[in-house]
Design a protein around this motif. Structure first.
Motif, PDB file in Angstrom:
ATOM      1  N   LEU A   6      21.049  36.982  33.392  1.00  0.00           N
ATOM      2  CA  LEU A   6      22.221  37.725  33.192  1.00  0.00           C
ATOM      3  C   LEU A   6      22.276  39.100  33.892  1.00  0.00           C
ATOM      4  O   LEU A   6      23.222  39.443  34.505  1.00  0.00           O
ATOM      5  N   ARG A   7      20.928  39.798  33.996  1.00  0.00           N
ATOM      6  CA  ARG A   7      20.978  41.148  34.770  1.00  0.00           C
ATOM      7  C   ARG A   7      21.144  40.943  35.924  1.00  0.00           C
ATOM      8  O   ARG A   7      21.434  41.871  36.750  1.00  0.00           O
ATOM      9  N   THR A   8      20.471  39.841  36.772  1.00  0.00           N
ATOM     10  CA  THR A   8      20.621  39.596  38.020  1.00  0.00           C
ATOM     11  C   THR A   8      22.001  39.181  38.328  1.00  0.00           C
ATOM     12  O   THR A   8      22.417  39.545  39.608  1.00  0.00           O
ATOM     13  N   LEU A   9      22.715  38.381  37.470  1.00  0.00           N
ATOM     14  CA  LEU A   9      23.999  37.695  38.038  1.00  0.00           C
ATOM     15  C   LEU A   9      25.002  38.831  37.957  1.00  0.00           C
ATOM     16  O   LEU A   9      26.065  38.544  38.857  1.00  0.00           O
ATOM     17  N   THR A  10      25.086  39.579  36.788  1.00  0.00           N
ATOM     18  CA  THR A  10      26.222  40.577  36.583  1.00  0.00           C
ATOM     19  C   THR A  10      26.768  41.229  37.952  1.00  0.00           C
ATOM     20  O   THR A  10      27.930  41.442  38.085  1.00  0.00           O
ATOM     21  N   PRO A  11      25.824  42.077  38.661  1.00  0.00           N
ATOM     22  CA  PRO A  11      26.222  43.061  39.634  1.00  0.00           C
ATOM     23  C   PRO A  11      27.085  41.926  40.651  1.00  0.00           C
ATOM     24  O   PRO A  11      27.722  42.604  41.436  1.00  0.00           O
ATOM     25  N   TRP A  12      26.859  40.652  40.891  1.00  0.00           N
ATOM     26  CA  TRP A  12      27.672  39.866  41.766  1.00  0.00           C
ATOM     27  C   TRP A  12      28.867  39.367  41.311  1.00  0.00           C
ATOM     28  O   TRP A  12      29.772  39.353  41.888  1.00  0.00           O
ATOM     29  N   LEU A  13      29.035  39.208  39.873  1.00  0.00           N
ATOM     30  CA  LEU A  13      30.261  38.763  39.082  1.00  0.00           C
ATOM     31  C   LEU A  13      31.269  39.834  39.308  1.00  0.00           C
ATOM     32  O   LEU A  13      32.418  39.722  39.311  1.00  0.00           O
ATOM     33  N   LEU A  14      30.710  41.096  38.910  1.00  0.00           N
ATOM     34  CA  LEU A  14      31.489  42.193  38.757  1.00  0.00           C
ATOM     35  C   LEU A  14      32.518  42.513  40.073  1.00  0.00           C
ATOM     36  O   LEU A  14      33.720  42.840  40.096  1.00  0.00           O
ATOM     37  N   PRO A  15      31.767  42.501  41.543  1.00  0.00           N
ATOM     38  CA  PRO A  15      32.795  42.616  42.426  1.00  0.00           C
ATOM     39  C   PRO A  15      33.714  41.481  42.610  1.00  0.00           C
ATOM     40  O   PRO A  15      34.932  41.869  43.277  1.00  0.00           O
ATOM     41  N   VAL A  16      33.457  40.350  42.218  1.00  0.00           N
ATOM     42  CA  VAL A  16      34.323  39.147  42.408  1.00  0.00           C
ATOM     43  C   VAL A  16      35.437  39.380  41.386  1.00  0.00           C
ATOM     44  O   VAL A  16      36.795  39.230  41.721  1.00  0.00           O
ATOM     45  N   LEU A  17      35.147  39.953  40.149  1.00  0.00           N
ATOM     46  CA  LEU A  17      36.128  40.266  39.212  1.00  0.00           C
ATOM     47  C   LEU A  17      37.020  41.442  39.815  1.00  0.00           C
ATOM     48  O   LEU A  17      38.372  41.402  39.721  1.00  0.00           O
ATOM     49  N   ALA A  18      36.701  42.262  40.318  1.00  0.00           N
ATOM     50  CA  ALA A  18      37.320  43.476  40.887  1.00  0.00           C
ATOM     51  C   ALA A  18      38.289  42.901  42.125  1.00  0.00           C
ATOM     52  O   ALA A  18      39.479  43.276  42.205  1.00  0.00           O
ATOM     53  N   GLY A  19      37.808  42.082  42.927  1.00  0.00           N
ATOM     54  CA  GLY A  19      38.549  41.433  43.882  1.00  0.00           C
ATOM     55  C   GLY A  19      39.694  40.770  43.202  1.00  0.00           C
ATOM     56  O   GLY A  19      40.951  40.500  43.763  1.00  0.00           O
ATOM     57  N   LEU A  20      39.415  40.037  42.161  1.00  0.00           N
ATOM     58  CA  LEU A  20      40.548  38.968  41.411  1.00  0.00           C
ATOM     59  C   LEU A  20      41.712  39.980  40.949  1.00  0.00           C
ATOM     60  O   LEU A  20      42.737  39.777  40.860  1.00  0.00           O
ATOM     61  N   VAL A  21      41.240  41.187  40.209  1.00  0.00           N
ATOM     62  CA  VAL A  21      42.258  42.155  39.659  1.00  0.00           C
ATOM     63  C   VAL A  21      42.935  42.854  40.633  1.00  0.00           C
ATOM     64  O   VAL A  21      44.162  42.781  40.697  1.00  0.00           O
ATOM     65  N   ALA A  22      42.314  43.064  41.980  1.00  0.00           N
ATOM     66  CA  ALA A  22      43.254  43.440  43.121  1.00  0.00           C
ATOM     67  C   ALA A  22      44.038  42.433  43.729  1.00  0.00           C
ATOM     68  O   ALA A  22      45.162  42.474  44.240  1.00  0.00           O
ATOM     69  N   ALA A  23      43.424  41.277  43.665  1.00  0.00           N
ATOM     70  CA  ALA A  23      44.808  39.945  44.152  1.00  0.00           C
ATOM     71  C   ALA A  23      45.648  39.873  43.125  1.00  0.00           C
ATOM     72  O   ALA A  23      46.647  39.663  43.754  1.00  0.00           O
ATOM     73  N   TRP A  24      45.252  39.986  41.991  1.00  0.00           N
ATOM     74  CA  TRP A  24      46.402  39.906  40.982  1.00  0.00           C
ATOM     75  C   TRP A  24      47.632  41.253  41.155  1.00  0.00           C
ATOM     76  O   TRP A  24      48.667  40.891  41.209  1.00  0.00           O
ATOM     77  N   LEU A  25      47.059  42.465  41.605  1.00  0.00           N
ATOM     78  CA  LEU A  25      48.021  43.281  41.845  1.00  0.00           C
ATOM     79  C   LEU A  25      48.803  43.036  43.346  1.00  0.00           C
ATOM     80  O   LEU A  25      49.941  43.507  43.075  1.00  0.00           O
TER      81      LEU A  25
END
Length: 136
Positions: A6-25
């Motif tokens: 989870l500690r290894t994967l989290t930094p990679w999921l967060l930029p994806v989440l930021a991109g998804l929020v920006a896409a929604w905006l």
């Protein structure tokens, strides 16, 4: 084992989440013609100020500049947080019309994050291995 994963994967999921929020905006708030018509009406909703700020941000390349600043800081400092920030802001800049600086910041942030995850720490506190130990 799962905490490390989870500690290894989290930094990679967060930029994806930021991109998804920006896409929604972008696709939910900025681009729809109905939203633009609502915001040009005589009595515009209060959220139109957010929409206007987002539009002014990409018209003046604010997102790309901020992403590049984060990328430079990620290169200068050995911090996973700065590498993640550069990647996340790069993803946001890509979605909000600042393609070139956003792509560069995303690339630098991801490469820095890979490098730091390979090193296994945020700050280089472990000494480099001696040449004798690497050739044994």
């Amino acid at each position: 084992m799962s905490a490390r994963w989870l500690r290894t994967l989290t930094p990679w999921l967060l930029p994806v989440l930021a991109g998804l929020v920006a896409a929604w905006l972008r696709y939910g708030l900025i681009e729809p013609p109905a939203m633009a018509q609502l915001c040009t009406a005589a009595q515009a909703p209060t959220w139109c100020a957010l929409r206007q700020a987002l539009v002014l941000g990409f018209l003046h390349d604010v997102y790309g500049v901020i992403a590049l600043i984060a990328a430079v800081l990620a290169l200068l400092r050995r911090s996973r947080a700065l590498a993640w920030l550069a990647a996340a802001l790069g993803a946001v800049a890509l979605q909000l019309y600042n393609y070139e600086p956003g792509a560069l910041a995303l690339l630098v942030g991801c490469l820095r994050l890979v490098h730091l995850q390979g090193a296994g720490n945020d700050v280089a506190t472990t000494p480099a291995p001696s040449p004798e130990s690497t050739h044994r």
